[in-house]
Design a protein around this motif. Structure first.
Motif, short mmCIF file in Angstrom:
data_model
loop_
_atom_site.label_atom_id
_atom_site.label_comp_id
_atom_site.label_asym_id
_atom_site.label_seq_id
_atom_site.Cartn_x
_atom_site.Cartn_y
_atom_site.Cartn_z
N GLU A 1 -2.92 -3.36 -2.77
CA GLU A 1 -4.51 -3.29 -2.57
C GLU A 1 -4.57 -3.97 -0.68
OE1 GLU A 1 -3.45 -2.02 -6.51
OE2 GLU A 1 -3.06 -4.10 -5.95
N THR A 2 -4.03 -5.72 -1.38
CA THR A 2 -4.21 -5.85 0.19
C THR A 2 -3.72 -5.30 1.68
OG1 THR A 2 -3.97 -7.98 -1.17
CG2 THR A 2 -4.12 -8.34 1.11
N ALA A 3 -2.43 -5.16 0.76
CA ALA A 3 -2.09 -3.74 2.01
C ALA A 3 -2.52 -3.10 2.70
CB ALA A 3 0.20 -2.78 1.73
N ILE A 4 -3.32 -2.05 1.54
CA ILE A 4 -3.98 -1.12 2.19
C ILE A 4 -5.16 -1.82 2.22
CG2 ILE A 4 -5.70 0.63 1.50
CD1 ILE A 4 -4.03 1.69 -1.07
N ALA A 5 -5.48 -2.34 2.29
CA ALA A 5 -6.73 -2.99 3.10
C ALA A 5 -7.00 -3.41 4.47
CB ALA A 5 -7.27 -4.39 2.09
N ILE A 6 -5.68 -4.47 5.14
CA ILE A 6 -5.19 -4.26 6.20
C ILE A 6 -4.84 -3.09 6.62
CG2 ILE A 6 -3.45 -5.52 7.18
CD1 ILE A 6 -3.18 -7.17 5.32
N ALA A 7 -4.54 -2.10 6.16
CA ALA A 7 -3.86 -1.10 6.63
C ALA A 7 -5.56 -0.46 7.30
CB ALA A 7 -3.39 -0.24 5.99
N GLU A 8 -6.46 0.57 6.19
CA GLU A 8 -7.37 0.21 6.27
C GLU A 8 -8.42 -0.22 6.94
OE1 GLU A 8 -8.16 3.28 2.31
OE2 GLU A 8 -9.14 1.01 2.69
N GLY B 1 -11.11 6.85 13.27
CA GLY B 1 -11.62 6.73 12.44
C GLY B 1 -11.87 6.78 10.49
N LYS B 2 -12.81 6.40 10.09
CA LYS B 2 -12.70 6.24 8.84
C LYS B 2 -12.49 7.52 7.68
CE LYS B 2 -15.08 4.15 4.91
NZ LYS B 2 -16.58 3.59 4.09
N ASP B 3 -13.40 8.84 9.05
CA ASP B 3 -13.50 9.69 7.52
C ASP B 3 -12.03 10.86 7.88
OD1 ASP B 3 -15.90 9.53 7.00
OD2 ASP B 3 -16.76 11.03 8.38
N GLN B 4 -11.31 10.40 8.67
CA GLN B 4 -9.38 10.85 9.33
C GLN B 4 -8.57 10.05 8.82
OE1 GLN B 4 -8.78 13.10 11.33
NE2 GLN B 4 -6.68 12.92 11.58
N ILE B 5 -9.08 8.90 8.21
CA ILE B 5 -7.79 8.17 7.34
C ILE B 5 -8.21 8.04 5.91
CG2 ILE B 5 -6.86 6.23 6.42
CD1 ILE B 5 -6.04 7.02 9.72
N ILE B 6 -9.82 8.57 5.52
CA ILE B 6 -10.17 8.88 3.87
C ILE B 6 -9.48 10.10 3.50
CG2 ILE B 6 -11.21 9.07 2.44
CD1 ILE B 6 -12.52 7.02 4.02
N LYS B 7 -9.27 11.51 4.73
CA LYS B 7 -8.21 12.10 4.06
C LYS B 7 -7.43 11.66 3.85
CE LYS B 7 -11.98 15.05 7.06
NZ LYS B 7 -11.66 15.97 8.38
#
Length: 124
Positions: free
Chosen positions: A57-64, A72-78
């Motif tokens: 979860e921490t790794a994902i939070a840092i990556a995001e 861009g948030k939309d690009q990554i969330i996809k």
């Protein structure tokens, strides 16, 4: 009843003032000294003993946090759900795209000891 409400209000204001009055800024000069000390290896670095990035979860939070700013948030969330692997002292994350979707995904590697991004690309 109004006296009780007034008393409670005054108590809350007093507590709030008391809490605010105890905060002290360390200041930019202190920040500069702290950074210089860290760069010279002075003091104890917790990351040398305990990895900072201890879970997925921490790794994902840092990556995001990094990827959202760059792509861009939309690009990554996809690209969710991500592939996430802990390999030795690193977290390696890849984006995923639905089948029959054209385009590339992000690839990022994070040092588990200190949270540094050690590799980052995005395919096309």
């Amino acid at each position: 009843m109004k006296k009780l409400q007034l008393l409670l209000f005054l108590l809350l204001v007093s507590i709030n003032w008391h809490c605010q009055s105890k905060h002290t800024n360390l200041g930019e000069e202190y920040a500069r000294k702290f950074l210089a000390d860290v760069q010279q290896g002075k003091g104890s670095l917790l990351s040398q003993v305990i990895p900072i990035v201890r879970d997925k979860e921490t790794a994902i939070a840092i990556a995001e946090a990094v990827l959202f700013k760059i792509y861009g948030k939309d690009q990554i969330i996809k690209q969710r759900p991500y592939e996430v692997y802990q390999i030795e002292n690193h977290w390696v994350l890849f984006g995923m795209l639905p089948e029959d979707t054209k385009g590339g995904v992000f690839e990022i590697a994070i040092d588990a000891q200190d949270g540094r991004i050690v590799g980052l690309i995005h395919g096309k």
